[in-house]
Design a protein around this motif. Structure first.
Motif, PDB file in Angstrom:
ATOM      1  N   UNK A  22      53.371  14.572  24.446  1.00 43.22           N
ATOM      2  CA  UNK A  22      53.818  16.101  23.991  1.00 43.22           C
ATOM      3  C   UNK A  22      52.830  16.819  24.128  1.00 43.22           C
ATOM      4  N   UNK A  23      51.431  16.404  23.685  1.00 38.69           N
ATOM      5  CA  UNK A  23      50.388  17.263  23.529  1.00 38.69           C
ATOM      6  C   UNK A  23      50.056  17.908  25.095  1.00 38.69           C
ATOM      7  N   UNK A  24      50.068  16.886  26.133  1.00 36.89           N
ATOM      8  CA  UNK A  24      49.835  17.062  27.325  1.00 36.89           C
ATOM      9  C   UNK A  24      50.698  18.098  28.142  1.00 36.89           C
ATOM     10  N   UNK A  25      52.217  17.924  27.525  1.00 37.93           N
ATOM     11  CA  UNK A  25      53.365  18.869  28.212  1.00 37.93           C
ATOM     12  C   UNK A  25      53.789  20.059  27.406  1.00 37.93           C
ATOM     13  N   UNK A  26      54.127  19.854  26.052  1.00 39.01           N
ATOM     14  CA  UNK A  26      54.465  20.863  25.199  1.00 39.01           C
ATOM     15  C   UNK A  26      53.449  21.776  24.898  1.00 39.01           C
ATOM     16  N   UNK A  27      52.062  21.289  24.758  1.00 39.42           N
ATOM     17  CA  UNK A  27      50.825  22.204  23.906  1.00 39.42           C
ATOM     18  C   UNK A  27      50.126  22.590  24.969  1.00 39.42           C
ATOM     19  N   UNK A  28      49.447  21.564  25.855  1.00 40.50           N
ATOM     20  CA  UNK A  28      48.569  22.067  26.909  1.00 40.50           C
ATOM     21  C   UNK A  28      49.248  22.680  27.995  1.00 40.50           C
ATOM     22  N   UNK A  29      50.237  22.281  28.602  1.00 39.25           N
ATOM     23  CA  UNK A  29      51.148  22.569  29.632  1.00 39.25           C
ATOM     24  C   UNK A  29      51.770  23.951  29.375  1.00 39.25           C
ATOM     25  N   UNK A  30      52.879  23.977  28.518  1.00 39.35           N
ATOM     26  CA  UNK A  30      53.867  24.775  27.957  1.00 39.35           C
ATOM     27  C   UNK A  30      53.180  25.932  27.120  1.00 39.35           C
ATOM     28  N   UNK A  31      52.137  25.514  26.297  1.00 36.10           N
ATOM     29  CA  UNK A  31      51.743  26.195  25.160  1.00 36.10           C
ATOM     30  C   UNK A  31      52.746  26.873  24.109  1.00 36.10           C
TER      31      UNK A  31
END
Length: 319
Positions: free
Chosen positions: A155-164
């Motif tokens: 989720x950190x990789x996708x929703x936080x880092x990737x999508x912001x």
């Protein structure tokens, strides 16, 4: 209400010896662990043997073990969990600072898990062996197999880092910004709750299917009662008994899972407090956190016992 009060008193009386056992276990484990308060106190210095012995004498560390245990229990009864040898602060103060965040994370995760499990479990049972049931089965099996820390990293990789969409970590007090608090707690709560929701979904689906096959359901629907009323008023209530058993056990997983999740998201809760205390060799803080979590687990199970009474009239008559 009288029966519930009687059961509540009975359960509280049972908790007393259980709590004493937990206290004794934590005390013995911490005394025989490698964390010694005298070495943590002089961390970074080079104390002489006389200084170490003086510290041991002043803090009663050379007293017989039974005497130290009685003194430990007496202090706990007075609400004193000891003092950190590193920060010189009372452990109660550190625990009361970190506990609210852990409670927020646990109950938020619990609410998400129960809400998702109810929707998915009931839907799968009502559409048994059709495509919604098959899709929910595959999703729930994937959720059961996925550990919370792995979901957190994804989720950190996708929703936080990737999508912001969410922050990668940190905590915002709801008094400062409610939307900021919600954004900072969304990913930790989802990481913690999704494996529990997946397990509860399977249990609710199975319990609902068993209840839907009973004669009273066919009789009620054949008598003209709307299916929504039968399912909502009778089937769902009877089907919740088994999921409540699993939920009581899974709450322990939620509480324990916060230790890892708080570390991953940098949340200053009980988990981070305990990890830092173990790393720095501060035994008073470690035993204070463990005892607080153990007491919280017992209180939650007491609440689950009361829920049994509310959803199952046969248990009320047996009590």
């Amino acid at each position: 209400m009288v029966l519930i009060a009687r059961l509540l008193v009975r359960r509280v009386l049972i908790l007393v010896p259980l709590l004493l056992g937990v206290v004794a276990f934590v005390f013995v484990v911490m005394r025989f662990s490698g964390n010694k308060p005298e070495y943590a106190y002089f961390q970074g210095a080079n104390p002489t043997p006389e200084q170490i012995r003086q510290f041991q004498l002043e803090n009663g560390l050379l007293d017989p073990l039974p005497l130290r245990y009685l003194r430990f229990v007496a202090d706990l009864v007075q609400g004193d969990m000891g003092t950190s040898v590193l920060t010189r602060k009372p452990v109660v103060e550190s625990v009361t600072t970190a506990l609210p965040l852990t409670l927020q994370l646990t109950f938020l995760g619990l609410a998400v898990a129960v809400g998702l499990a109810l929707v998915l479990g009931v839907t799968a049972a009502l559409f048994r062996d059709r495509w919604p049931d098959q899709v929910i089965r595959v999703v729930s099996l994937v959720g059961v197999a996925a550990p919370a820390f792995w979901l957190a990293l994804l989720m950190i990789q996708w929703l936080a880092v990737g999508e912001g969409l969410f922050p990668t970590g940190g905590y915002i007090n709801p008094a400062d910004s409610f939307t900021g608090w919600l954004r900072s707690m969304t990913l930790p709560a989802l990481s913690l709750s999704l494996p529990v929701a997946a397990q509860l979904t399977r249990v609710i689906r199975t319990s609902m299917v068993e209840e839907l096959d009973r004669d009273y359901v066919r009789t009620a629907i054949g008598s003209g009662l709307p299916p929504v009323v039968v399912v909502g008023r009778n089937v769902l209530r009877n089907a919740l008994i088994n999921p409540l058993t699993v939920l009581g056990l899974r709450i322990g997983y939620l509480i324990g899972g916060t230790v890892v999740i708080e570390q991953i998201y940098g949340l200053p809760g009980m988990g981070q407090l305990m990890i830092n205390a173990v790393r720095d060799g501060d035994p008073a803080v470690v035993q204070g956190v463990v005892l607080t979590i153990a007491v919280g687990f017992m209180v939650v199970n007491l609440a689950v016992d009361i829920l049994y009474l509310l959803v199952n009239p046969r248990l009320r008559s047996a009590a």
